[in-house]
Design a protein around this motif. Sequence first.
Motif, PDB file in Angstrom:
ATOM      1  N   THR A   1      -4.945  12.813   1.846  1.00 56.26           N
ATOM      2  CA  THR A   1      -4.240  12.029   1.681  1.00 56.26           C
ATOM      3  C   THR A   1      -4.865  10.991   0.353  1.00 56.26           C
ATOM      4  O   THR A   1      -6.159  10.940   0.140  1.00 56.26           O
ATOM      5  CB  THR A   1      -3.880  10.599   2.745  1.00 56.26           C
ATOM      6  OG1 THR A   1      -5.197  10.315   2.967  1.00 56.26           O
ATOM      7  CG2 THR A   1      -3.135  11.419   3.824  1.00 56.26           C
ATOM      8  N   ILE A   2      -4.064  10.394  -0.405  1.00 57.36           N
ATOM      9  CA  ILE A   2      -4.591   9.374  -1.403  1.00 57.36           C
ATOM     10  C   ILE A   2      -3.874   7.949  -1.210  1.00 57.36           C
ATOM     11  O   ILE A   2      -2.524   8.263  -0.776  1.00 57.36           O
ATOM     12  CB  ILE A   2      -4.216   9.716  -2.824  1.00 57.36           C
ATOM     13  CG1 ILE A   2      -2.737   9.987  -3.019  1.00 57.36           C
ATOM     14  CG2 ILE A   2      -4.873  10.921  -3.184  1.00 57.36           C
ATOM     15  CD1 ILE A   2      -2.502  10.494  -4.699  1.00 57.36           C
ATOM     16  N   THR A   3      -4.340   6.927  -1.550  1.00 58.11           N
ATOM     17  CA  THR A   3      -3.789   5.703  -1.264  1.00 58.11           C
ATOM     18  C   THR A   3      -3.709   4.876  -2.457  1.00 58.11           C
ATOM     19  O   THR A   3      -4.847   4.909  -3.228  1.00 58.11           O
ATOM     20  CB  THR A   3      -4.653   5.126  -0.050  1.00 58.11           C
ATOM     21  OG1 THR A   3      -4.332   5.986   1.132  1.00 58.11           O
ATOM     22  CG2 THR A   3      -3.822   3.699   0.261  1.00 58.11           C
ATOM     23  N   LEU A   4      -2.856   3.972  -2.789  1.00 59.38           N
ATOM     24  CA  LEU A   4      -2.948   3.175  -3.761  1.00 59.38           C
ATOM     25  C   LEU A   4      -2.677   1.730  -3.225  1.00 59.38           C
ATOM     26  O   LEU A   4      -1.539   1.362  -2.843  1.00 59.38           O
ATOM     27  CB  LEU A   4      -1.780   3.376  -4.819  1.00 59.38           C
ATOM     28  CG  LEU A   4      -1.763   2.378  -6.007  1.00 59.38           C
ATOM     29  CD1 LEU A   4      -3.118   2.665  -7.041  1.00 59.38           C
ATOM     30  CD2 LEU A   4      -0.327   2.702  -6.955  1.00 59.38           C
TER      31      LEU A   4
ATOM     32  N   ARG B   1       0.912  -1.239  -0.113  1.00 58.91           N
ATOM     33  CA  ARG B   1       0.102  -0.034  -0.045  1.00 58.91           C
ATOM     34  C   ARG B   1       0.760   1.329  -0.296  1.00 58.91           C
ATOM     35  O   ARG B   1       1.853   1.321   0.656  1.00 58.91           O
ATOM     36  CB  ARG B   1      -0.929   0.142   1.024  1.00 58.91           C
ATOM     37  CG  ARG B   1      -1.535   1.314   1.404  1.00 58.91           C
ATOM     38  CD  ARG B   1      -2.621   1.067   2.573  1.00 58.91           C
ATOM     39  NE  ARG B   1      -3.857   0.242   2.409  1.00 58.91           N
ATOM     40  CZ  ARG B   1      -5.005   0.139   2.936  1.00 58.91           C
ATOM     41  NH1 ARG B   1      -5.294   0.976   3.920  1.00 58.91           N
ATOM     42  NH2 ARG B   1      -6.082  -0.612   2.521  1.00 58.91           N
ATOM     43  N   LEU B   2       0.570   1.944  -1.098  1.00 57.55           N
ATOM     44  CA  LEU B   2       1.372   3.480  -1.037  1.00 57.55           C
ATOM     45  C   LEU B   2       0.344   4.472  -0.326  1.00 57.55           C
ATOM     46  O   LEU B   2      -0.799   4.399  -0.777  1.00 57.55           O
ATOM     47  CB  LEU B   2       1.746   3.743  -2.353  1.00 57.55           C
ATOM     48  CG  LEU B   2       2.734   2.609  -3.287  1.00 57.55           C
ATOM     49  CD1 LEU B   2       3.091   3.190  -4.399  1.00 57.55           C
ATOM     50  CD2 LEU B   2       3.827   2.366  -2.286  1.00 57.55           C
ATOM     51  N   SER B   3       0.998   5.438  -0.034  1.00 55.38           N
ATOM     52  CA  SER B   3       0.048   6.687   0.569  1.00 55.38           C
ATOM     53  C   SER B   3       0.980   8.012  -0.005  1.00 55.38           C
ATOM     54  O   SER B   3       2.212   8.074   0.009  1.00 55.38           O
ATOM     55  CB  SER B   3       0.037   6.538   2.028  1.00 55.38           C
ATOM     56  OG  SER B   3      -0.761   5.575   2.627  1.00 55.38           O
ATOM     57  N   CYS B   4       0.145   9.077   0.002  1.00 55.84           N
ATOM     58  CA  CYS B   4       0.700  10.324  -0.424  1.00 55.84           C
ATOM     59  C   CYS B   4      -0.096  11.382   0.514  1.00 55.84           C
ATOM     60  O   CYS B   4      -1.250  11.446   0.535  1.00 55.84           O
ATOM     61  CB  CYS B   4       0.448  10.419  -1.877  1.00 55.84           C
ATOM     62  SG  CYS B   4       0.968  12.200  -2.301  1.00 55.84           S
ATOM     63  N   ALA B   5       0.767  11.978   1.089  1.00 60.65           N
ATOM     64  CA  ALA B   5       0.069  12.888   1.958  1.00 60.65           C
ATOM     65  C   ALA B   5       0.575  14.306   1.175  1.00 60.65           C
ATOM     66  O   ALA B   5       1.540  14.590   0.807  1.00 60.65           O
ATOM     67  CB  ALA B   5       1.053  12.992   3.098  1.00 60.65           C
ATOM     68  N   ALA B   6      -0.633  15.060   1.168  1.00 62.11           N
ATOM     69  CA  ALA B   6      -0.602  16.504   0.252  1.00 62.11           C
ATOM     70  C   ALA B   6      -0.973  17.648   1.171  1.00 62.11           C
ATOM     71  O   ALA B   6      -1.496  17.609   2.360  1.00 62.11           O
ATOM     72  CB  ALA B   6      -1.852  16.558  -0.528  1.00 62.11           C
ATOM     73  N   SER B   7      -0.216  18.638   0.858  1.00 62.97           N
ATOM     74  CA  SER B   7      -0.373  19.944   1.624  1.00 62.97           C
ATOM     75  C   SER B   7      -0.077  21.117   0.852  1.00 62.97           C
ATOM     76  O   SER B   7       0.546  21.063  -0.265  1.00 62.97           O
ATOM     77  CB  SER B   7       0.649  20.052   2.975  1.00 62.97           C
ATOM     78  OG  SER B   7       2.165  19.874   2.560  1.00 62.97           O
ATOM     79  N   GLY B   8      -0.698  22.425   1.214  1.00 64.79           N
ATOM     80  CA  GLY B   8      -0.077  23.486   0.756  1.00 64.79           C
ATOM     81  C   GLY B   8      -1.156  24.051  -0.297  1.00 64.79           C
ATOM     82  O   GLY B   8      -0.725  24.915  -1.167  1.00 64.79           O
ATOM     83  N   PHE B   9      -2.316  23.101  -0.484  1.00 66.74           N
ATOM     84  CA  PHE B   9      -3.503  23.665  -1.327  1.00 66.74           C
ATOM     85  C   PHE B   9      -4.556  23.094  -0.867  1.00 66.74           C
ATOM     86  O   PHE B   9      -4.687  22.086  -0.213  1.00 66.74           O
ATOM     87  CB  PHE B   9      -3.181  23.170  -2.903  1.00 66.74           C
ATOM     88  CG  PHE B   9      -2.864  21.603  -3.053  1.00 66.74           C
ATOM     89  CD1 PHE B   9      -1.763  20.750  -2.729  1.00 66.74           C
ATOM     90  CD2 PHE B   9      -4.021  21.149  -3.618  1.00 66.74           C
ATOM     91  CE1 PHE B   9      -1.775  19.478  -2.656  1.00 66.74           C
ATOM     92  CE2 PHE B   9      -3.812  19.630  -3.623  1.00 66.74           C
ATOM     93  CZ  PHE B   9      -2.709  18.973  -3.235  1.00 66.74           C
TER      94      PHE B   9
END
Length: 126
Positions: free
Chosen positions: A78-81, A19-27
């Motif tokens: 967050t998005i997850t794959l 499982r991959l995760s991506c944490a987003a910020s700044g928008f």
Amino acid sequence: EVQLVESGGGLVQPGGSLRLSCAASGFPFSNYAMGWFRRAPGKERECVASIAWTGITEYYGESVTGRFTMFRDNAKSTITLQMNSMKTEDTDVYYCARINRAFGGPTVKVDDYDSWGQGTQVTVSS
């Protein structure tokens, strides 16, 4: 400043899951479609999966359909794959990306995405 930080890469055996995760910020995350891409050395970057800002519409690349699932959590930005039944050909560097305009997409075109994470290595090997 837009920041996208991937995590969860590593080594997995064929047939296994990761499982991959991506944490987003700044928008304002909930306004933007997001995508997962991958690129092996010497190859073009390809879209693995993308998801609309609403979370309703998803796209999956032909090679991962039925095995990978992408979802998003707008509350956590967050998005997850989720990658199941993995194959050796899934070995690659995986990137999360943000589409280049609010309320647009999702699309599979690399040029439609303007912000990228640093990438995380996924290796499928026995």
